[in-house]
Enzyme design. Structure first.
Site, mmCIF file in Angstrom:
data_model
loop_
_atom_site.group_PDB
_atom_site.id
_atom_site.type_symbol
_atom_site.label_atom_id
_atom_site.label_comp_id
_atom_site.label_asym_id
_atom_site.label_seq_id
_atom_site.Cartn_x
_atom_site.Cartn_y
_atom_site.Cartn_z
ATOM 1 N N GLU A 102 -74.355 -81.707 55.988
ATOM 2 C CA GLU A 102 -75.601 -82.246 55.438
ATOM 3 C C GLU A 102 -76.163 -83.354 56.320
ATOM 4 O O GLU A 102 -75.411 -84.029 57.032
ATOM 5 C CB GLU A 102 -75.331 -82.829 54.044
ATOM 6 C CG GLU A 102 -75.674 -81.883 52.900
ATOM 7 C CD GLU A 102 -77.178 -81.734 52.683
ATOM 8 O OE1 GLU A 102 -77.964 -82.025 53.607
ATOM 9 O OE2 GLU A 102 -77.569 -81.317 51.584
ATOM 10 N N ASP A 106 -77.932 -88.368 49.040
ATOM 11 C CA ASP A 106 -78.658 -89.464 48.396
ATOM 12 C C ASP A 106 -78.276 -89.479 46.908
ATOM 13 O O ASP A 106 -77.245 -90.008 46.540
ATOM 14 C CB ASP A 106 -80.154 -89.233 48.643
ATOM 15 C CG ASP A 106 -81.024 -90.387 48.184
ATOM 16 O OD1 ASP A 106 -80.592 -91.538 48.293
ATOM 17 O OD2 ASP A 106 -82.153 -90.124 47.721
ATOM 18 N N ASP A 162 -86.595 -86.222 58.347
ATOM 19 C CA ASP A 162 -88.054 -86.215 58.503
ATOM 20 C C ASP A 162 -88.763 -87.084 57.475
ATOM 21 O O ASP A 162 -88.216 -87.426 56.427
ATOM 22 C CB ASP A 162 -88.581 -84.783 58.353
ATOM 23 C CG ASP A 162 -88.569 -84.321 56.892
ATOM 24 O OD1 ASP A 162 -87.492 -84.370 56.261
ATOM 25 O OD2 ASP A 162 -89.643 -83.951 56.367
HETATM 26 P P1 IMP Z 1 -80.297 -85.667 47.142
HETATM 27 O O1 IMP Z 1 -80.323 -84.380 46.408
HETATM 28 O O2 IMP Z 1 -81.031 -86.765 46.432
HETATM 29 O O3 IMP Z 1 -78.914 -86.112 47.561
HETATM 30 O O4 IMP Z 1 -81.229 -85.454 48.372
HETATM 31 C C1 IMP Z 1 -80.847 -85.264 49.608
HETATM 32 C C2 IMP Z 1 -82.031 -84.743 50.395
HETATM 33 O O5 IMP Z 1 -83.202 -85.579 50.288
HETATM 34 C C3 IMP Z 1 -81.643 -84.791 51.829
HETATM 35 O O6 IMP Z 1 -80.996 -83.600 52.229
HETATM 36 C C4 IMP Z 1 -82.955 -85.034 52.524
HETATM 37 O O7 IMP Z 1 -83.587 -83.803 52.777
HETATM 38 C C5 IMP Z 1 -83.772 -85.828 51.558
HETATM 39 N N1 IMP Z 1 -83.685 -87.282 51.841
HETATM 40 C C6 IMP Z 1 -83.086 -88.231 51.076
HETATM 41 N N2 IMP Z 1 -83.207 -89.448 51.624
HETATM 42 C C7 IMP Z 1 -83.878 -89.301 52.775
HETATM 43 C C8 IMP Z 1 -84.307 -90.224 53.823
HETATM 44 O O8 IMP Z 1 -84.075 -91.451 53.811
HETATM 45 N N3 IMP Z 1 -84.998 -89.667 54.856
HETATM 46 C C9 IMP Z 1 -85.288 -88.334 54.935
HETATM 47 N N4 IMP Z 1 -84.886 -87.447 53.994
HETATM 48 C C10 IMP Z 1 -84.206 -87.920 52.921
HETATM 49 MG MG MG Z 2 -81.248 -82.070 53.370
#
Ligand code: IMP
Ligand code: MG
Length: 182
Positions: A102, A106, A162
């Site tokens: 990954e 987040d 991005d």
């Molecule tokens: P999660 O499901 O909240 O863990 O989201 C993860 C996804 O959100 C990542 O794979 C990224 O595509 C996007 N993402 C989360 N934070 C960032 C960031 O700071 N910069 C760019 N993309 C992010």
């Molecule tokens: Mg991602």
């Protein structure tokens, strides 16, 4: 691409040299843990592509590579957490030692969905390697076996990550100026 800080970016968080050094260390760790095995790296498009190719070059056991693409949506209340597969893997992972790669974990929603989906396909083992980890924003608990860097609660771009599909090709990771990422 040049290493100059682009407009819209506040500061560099990790330089190309720091990233390279850390990926070497994590690659060595993975090589030790998968000794005698073939590891299948599964990259989540598109963010993990830069990290996956850099990491793969520092893994010393045989490596296979496959990719999947996902779309994430907000639900009716605007809460995140709805994820679906938009492009599936090319090949079966049954009986394989899978390492999901990954760009960033987040809230954990994306990773939880991916782990549930892949676990249902009977791999021999399933582990997670993330380039960045923003543990302070975790909503669902997910296992992370390897991480390169823990990051603060700021939106970051570069080395695959991005903002509106831009900045992925930066060789460093940078924090965006607040007005951009708000
Ligand atoms: P999660 O499901 O909240 O863990 O989201 C993860 C996804 O959100 C990542 O794979 C990224 O595509 C996007 N993402 C989360 N934070 C960032 C960031 O700071 N910069 C760019 N993309 C992010
Ligand atoms: Mg991602």
């Amino acid at each position: 691409m040049s290493t100059a800080l682009l407009p819209g970016l506040e500061r560099i968080l990790f330089t190309e040299e720091q990233i390279d050094q850390r990926i070497r260390e994590v690659g060595a760790e993975i090589s030790r843990h998968y000794q005698g095995k073939v590891v299948k790296l599964i990259g989540v498009l598109k963010g993990s592509v830069f990290f996956l190719t850099a990491l793969a070059r520092h893994i010393e056991v045989p490596v296979k590579i496959d990719f999947l693409g996902i779309s994430s949506f907000s639900n009716k209340n605007g809460a995140p957490g709805v994820v679906r597969i938009a492009k599936d893997l090319d090949d079966s992972i049954e009986g394989e030692d899978v390492l999901l790669v990954e760009d960033i974990v987040d809230t954990g929603f994306t990773l939880r969905y991916l782990l549930q989906t892949l676990a249902g396909r009977a791999p021999n083992s399933l582990a997670v390697c993330t380039f960045l980890d923003r543990n302070s924003r975790r909503i669902v608990q997910v296992p992370v076996d390897y991480r390169c860097f823990e990051i603060p609660d700021r939106f970051v771009v570069g080395f695959g990550l991005d903002y509106n599909q831009l900045y992925r090709n930066l060789s460093y990771v940078a924090v965006m100026k607040p007005e951009k990422s708000a």
